[in-house]
Design a protein around this motif. Structure first.
Motif, PDB file in Angstrom:
ATOM      1  N   SER A  49      -8.910   1.186  10.817  1.00  0.00           N
ATOM      2  CA  SER A  49      -9.823   0.083  10.528  1.00  0.00           C
ATOM      3  C   SER A  49     -10.797  -0.117  11.686  1.00  0.00           C
ATOM      4  CB  SER A  49      -9.033  -1.221  10.313  1.00  0.00           C
ATOM      5  OG  SER A  49      -8.055  -1.071   9.310  1.00  0.00           O
ATOM      6  N   GLY A 102     -11.036  -0.275   5.965  1.00  0.00           N
ATOM      7  CA  GLY A 102     -11.092  -1.625   6.497  1.00  0.00           C
ATOM      8  C   GLY A 102     -11.544  -2.632   5.457  1.00  0.00           C
ATOM      9  N   ASP A 104      -1.038  -3.403  10.729  1.00  0.00           N
ATOM     10  CA  ASP A 104      -2.007  -2.564  10.017  1.00  0.00           C
ATOM     11  C   ASP A 104      -1.760  -1.109  10.388  1.00  0.00           C
ATOM     12  OD1 ASP A 104      -4.182  -1.353   8.806  1.00  0.00           O
ATOM     13  OD2 ASP A 104      -5.634  -2.069  10.287  1.00  0.00           O
ATOM     14  N   LEU A 115      -8.646  -3.553   3.294  1.00  0.00           N
ATOM     15  CA  LEU A 115      -7.737  -4.384   4.079  1.00  0.00           C
ATOM     16  C   LEU A 115      -8.266  -5.813   4.184  1.00  0.00           C
ATOM     17  CD1 LEU A 115      -5.314  -4.777   6.037  1.00  0.00           C
ATOM     18  CD2 LEU A 115      -6.869  -4.063   7.878  1.00  0.00           C
ATOM     19  N   ASP A 124      -2.326  -3.657  15.500  1.00  0.00           N
ATOM     20  CA  ASP A 124      -2.994  -2.510  14.879  1.00  0.00           C
ATOM     21  C   ASP A 124      -2.174  -1.279  15.257  1.00  0.00           C
ATOM     22  OD1 ASP A 124      -4.387  -3.424  17.442  1.00  0.00           O
ATOM     23  OD2 ASP A 124      -5.155  -1.366  17.355  1.00  0.00           O
ATOM     24  N   VAL A 140       1.082  -2.862   6.352  1.00  0.00           N
ATOM     25  CA  VAL A 140      -0.010  -2.719   5.395  1.00  0.00           C
ATOM     26  C   VAL A 140      -0.665  -1.358   5.602  1.00  0.00           C
ATOM     27  CG1 VAL A 140      -2.087  -3.768   4.449  1.00  0.00           C
ATOM     28  CG2 VAL A 140      -0.391  -5.210   5.588  1.00  0.00           C
ATOM     29  N   SER A 141      -0.773  -0.580   4.521  1.00  0.00           N
ATOM     30  CA  SER A 141      -1.359   0.764   4.601  1.00  0.00           C
ATOM     31  C   SER A 141      -2.478   0.868   3.560  1.00  0.00           C
ATOM     32  CB  SER A 141      -0.288   1.824   4.339  1.00  0.00           C
ATOM     33  OG  SER A 141      -0.824   3.129   4.411  1.00  0.00           O
ATOM     34  N   MET A 142      -3.701   0.571   3.986  1.00  0.00           N
ATOM     35  CA  MET A 142      -4.851   0.548   3.099  1.00  0.00           C
ATOM     36  C   MET A 142      -5.800   1.714   3.397  1.00  0.00           C
ATOM     37  SD  MET A 142      -4.642  -2.024   0.973  1.00  0.00           S
ATOM     38  CE  MET A 142      -2.867  -1.674   0.841  1.00  0.00           C
ATOM     39  N   SER A 177      -6.443  -9.095   2.645  1.00  0.00           N
ATOM     40  CA  SER A 177      -5.984 -10.132   3.561  1.00  0.00           C
ATOM     41  C   SER A 177      -6.584 -11.490   3.225  1.00  0.00           C
ATOM     42  CB  SER A 177      -6.337  -9.759   5.002  1.00  0.00           C
ATOM     43  OG  SER A 177      -5.693  -8.556   5.393  1.00  0.00           O
ATOM     44  N   THR A 199     -10.329  -5.594  13.089  1.00  0.00           N
ATOM     45  CA  THR A 199      -8.968  -5.780  13.611  1.00  0.00           C
ATOM     46  C   THR A 199      -8.873  -7.085  14.394  1.00  0.00           C
ATOM     47  OG1 THR A 199      -8.500  -3.413  13.727  1.00  0.00           O
ATOM     48  CG2 THR A 199      -7.266  -4.830  15.230  1.00  0.00           C
ATOM     49  N   GLY A 248       0.827  -1.205   0.000  1.00  0.00           N
ATOM     50  CA  GLY A 248       0.000   0.000   0.000  1.00  0.00           C
ATOM     51  C   GLY A 248       0.860   1.253   0.000  1.00  0.00           C
TER      52      GLY A 248
END
Length: 295
Positions: free
Chosen positions: A100, A71, A96, A74, A121, A66-68, A78, A105, A10
């Motif tokens: 989110s 949610g 994460d 993500l 998280d 991970v940078s989305m 995933s 999470t 991301g």
């Protein structure tokens, strides 16, 4: 923790500069993926190794950031057949960095744990400029020992790193951080409109407020740098993204049985801004609604 590869999935507005700082400061091999080839090319010139797919990053890395944007994205990333969970293995850590829902999470953490992997998280706060400078604030939820292992990597792009408690605590803290910030920006927008209609220079007002008890990060950044000059670019923290985060806060409020009237007022403001065609613009653009339109 060994010194294996670090992955980054991301590379958007915040992800690209975070990944760049991670490569520059960690001394580790960094592998990355994004659906957009442009940031991969830019980072590739700085030593980040581009890979073809999130699953490939998970297969190659010991720690995966991970940078989305949401949610939902993500979760899809995933749980895809060639996604992160399917490639997870014992000993890995997935982090994460986005904002989110807390329920997601905890669900994802359980799914990664079924593969033997650990999960944190760690949503980030502050601006794109802070991401570029490596001065973000990170709010982390999860196992304390795992947090300590990952903390040196987080320090590559953040100067404020807070362990907020058990899994999900980072998200709760970040979601409430954003809720307070959005409500403050709404108050600044109101003050801006009132000052102008009352014959007081709005820039002078904000500069004066910054010297007193009304001073805040939102005033100095969203107020003086966005509302006053009318600078609301795209590819910043848009109204649409802000509404998504505010809805997470309202979900938390409902679960906690708290009447978050101020947050609901801002939700309406965001929806009105989207209806006016401002959804893709930097969220302090809500000030235009109170002025009766664009300058």
């Amino acid at each position: 923790m060994t010194q294996g590869a670090v992955g980054f999935v991301g590379l958007g507005v915040m992800g690209e500069p975070m990944c760049r700082n991670l490569k520059a400061k960690s001394g580790r091999r960094v592998v990355a993926y994004d659906i957009d080839p442009a940031p991969l090319a830019r980072l590739g010139a700085q030593g980040v190794e581009p890979l073809h797919g999130a699953g490939s990053v998970a297969a190659a890395a010991e720690v995966v950031f991970v940078s989305m944007p949401s949610g939902k994205v993500l979760a899809d990333l995933s749980r895809a057949s060639d996604g992160l969970i399917g490639k997870a293995r014992a000993g890995q850590v997935f982090v994460d960095l986005g904002t989110s829902p807390v329920t997601l999470t905890r669900a994802l953490a359980a799914e990664f744990a079924s593969r033997g992997a650990r999960y944190l998280d760690a949503p980030v706060a502050r601006t794109r400029a802070a991401a570029e400078a490596g001065t973000l604030s990170v709010m982390v939820g999860g196992d304390a020992a795992t947090f300590e292992e990952v903390k040196p990597l987080l320090a590559c792009f953040a100067t404020e790193i807070t362990h907020c408690g058990a899994l999900g605590s980072g998200q709760v803290t970040k979601i409430l951080n954003n809720m307070v910030m959005f409500e403050t920006v709404a108050a600044l927008a109101e003050a801006h409109a009132i000052a102008r209609r009352s014959g007081v220079d709005a820039k002078l007002l904000f500069e004066t407020l910054s010297k007193g008890s009304a001073d805040s990060f939102a005033l100095r950044n969203h107020g003086l740098k966005a509302i006053i000059p009318g600078d609301f670019p795209e590819r910043a923290f848009s109204v649409e993204y802000a509404l998504k985060d505010l809805q997470y806060a309202l979900e938390l409020a409902e679960d906690a049985r708290v009447d978050a009237a101020g947050a609901r007022r801002v939700e309406k403001l965001f929806r009105d801004a989207i209806a006016r065609g401002f959804g893709a613009l930097y969220h302090p653009v809500v000030s235009r609604l109170l002025e009766g339109g664009a300058r």
